[in-house]
Design an enzyme around this catalytic site. Sequence first.
Site, PDB file in Angstrom:
ATOM      1  N   LYS A 185      61.413  93.394  -4.417  1.00  0.00           N
ATOM      2  CA  LYS A 185      60.660  93.189  -3.177  1.00  0.00           C
ATOM      3  C   LYS A 185      59.816  94.441  -2.852  1.00  0.00           C
ATOM      4  O   LYS A 185      59.891  95.444  -3.538  1.00  0.00           O
ATOM      5  CB  LYS A 185      61.624  92.879  -2.024  1.00  0.00           C
ATOM      6  CG  LYS A 185      62.380  91.560  -2.205  1.00  0.00           C
ATOM      7  CD  LYS A 185      61.433  90.370  -2.189  1.00  0.00           C
ATOM      8  CE  LYS A 185      62.171  89.039  -2.173  1.00  0.00           C
ATOM      9  NZ  LYS A 185      62.851  88.715  -3.432  1.00  0.00           N
TER      10      LYS A 185
HETATM   11  C1  LIG Z   1      61.473  83.451   0.391  1.00  0.00           C
HETATM   12  C2  LIG Z   1      62.779  84.094   0.003  1.00  0.00           C
HETATM   13  N1  LIG Z   1      63.855  83.895   0.781  1.00  0.00           N
HETATM   14  C3  LIG Z   1      65.031  84.455   0.487  1.00  0.00           C
HETATM   15  C4  LIG Z   1      65.204  85.244  -0.620  1.00  0.00           C
HETATM   16  C5  LIG Z   1      66.558  85.800  -0.905  1.00  0.00           C
HETATM   17  O1  LIG Z   1      66.585  87.192  -0.798  1.00  0.00           O
HETATM   18  P1  LIG Z   1      67.827  88.010  -1.415  1.00  0.00           P
HETATM   19  O2  LIG Z   1      67.616  88.069  -2.883  1.00  0.00           O
HETATM   20  O3  LIG Z   1      67.721  89.358  -0.749  1.00  0.00           O
HETATM   21  O4  LIG Z   1      69.063  87.298  -1.036  1.00  0.00           O
HETATM   22  C6  LIG Z   1      64.103  85.483  -1.460  1.00  0.00           C
HETATM   23  C7  LIG Z   1      64.138  86.312  -2.679  1.00  0.00           C
HETATM   24  O5  LIG Z   1      64.971  86.656  -3.376  1.00  0.00           O
HETATM   25  C8  LIG Z   1      62.864  84.888  -1.142  1.00  0.00           C
HETATM   26  O6  LIG Z   1      61.807  85.095  -1.928  1.00  0.00           O
END
Ligand SMILES: Cc1ncc(COP(=O)(O)O)c(C=O)c1O
Length: 375
Positions: A185
């Site tokens: 990210k």
């Molecule tokens: C739109 C979106 N929501 C949620 C997530 C989940 O994030 P995490 O990997 O920090 O749980 C991601 C990416 O991984 C995402 O791109």
Amino acid sequence: MTVQLFVPSFRIEECLSEIRECLEKGWTGLGFKTAEFETAWKNYTGLRHAHFLNSNTVGLHLAFELFKSKYGWDDESEVITTPLTFVSTNHAILYAGLKPVFADVDEYLCLDPQSVIERITNKTKALIFVGMGGNVGQYQKILEICRARDIKLVLDAAHMSGTRVNGRHVGGDADASIFSFQAVKNLPTADSGMICFKEAEDDERVRKLTWLGINKDTYARTASQGAYKWMYDVEEIGHKYHGNSIMAAIAIVQLKYLDIDNSFRRQLAVWYRQHLDGHNHVNVVPTATGCESAQHLLQIRVQNRDNLMLALNEHGVYPGVHYRDNTDYRMYAFAAGTCPNAAAASKEIISLPLHLRMSKADVDLISELVLKYAQ
Ligand SMILES: Cc1ncc(COP(=O)(O)O)c(C=O)c1O
């Protein structure tokens, strides 16, 4: 030459020095750097509350679980959501025992206000908005729709670290905003996230929910007397979802560079647009007016997506797709065919490589290939 979609950059020496502090102090868990990072994040964003988590996914789950019990929603309660997202967004609704109702997307690939209005029923309790690629889309209209009907608004801000509208960081007007600091990210750690509630009481409760439901007030009271540290209370079934000091140590460093990094991402996007705008076969997904996007993604739409991907791969360029229409997945197939714009976009979108190790020459070359092979 190969160009990948995402390659994170870390200020290695600074990160190591923050991590070293944790190791020397003997404190790698909750507290210490997690508290420092929460303060730094609140100062940076201007958001009132922030609690550091081990991912964005758990934060989405917590938001729905907390609101469900706070407002007494039953299992038939509906949450309006988008089919064009990472599955975490929609799984979180199911984790909390609520019903996802899919609304369609607009030209920004974010929820379309008109489609949202059409999906509202007397069971609609919440809506989750995904700021695709850092873009706010028509968020303001969605906010007004939710406010007028007392629908709780959750912002999946996984891509939005550093996105501003009229100079203000996003997230303050949603009931809960959840950011991701996952490995690729805009603010990369390894895995972590932040949940930012509007209400102080929700922030207070989520701190218990991320630590098994343990009531730290009792803990703090007894610990401060230097004894009876085990004499805390457990008020409800919480989870082990809080973040740790090693992730926070990295995040503290990365946050210092977020604005510089994001402005370079926007520069890469400007270079892409200079090549690609105005061509018949390629549509660059627009950024909403007034939005200073974190530019997590630069997305284009083409008719021959799969062939173009293969052609780019042959030249060592590895783009991505964000995302497949979730109603294509067996888990969400019950809603197949309900969101035609998302279904069309799902077949046309490509996220072009966008990261801090790229140069203008990379953008020139990739754009040239796109224009050569797009049909
Ligand atoms: C739109 C979106 N929501 C949620 C997530 C989940 O994030 P995490 O990997 O920090 O749980 C991601 C990416 O991984 C995402 O791109």
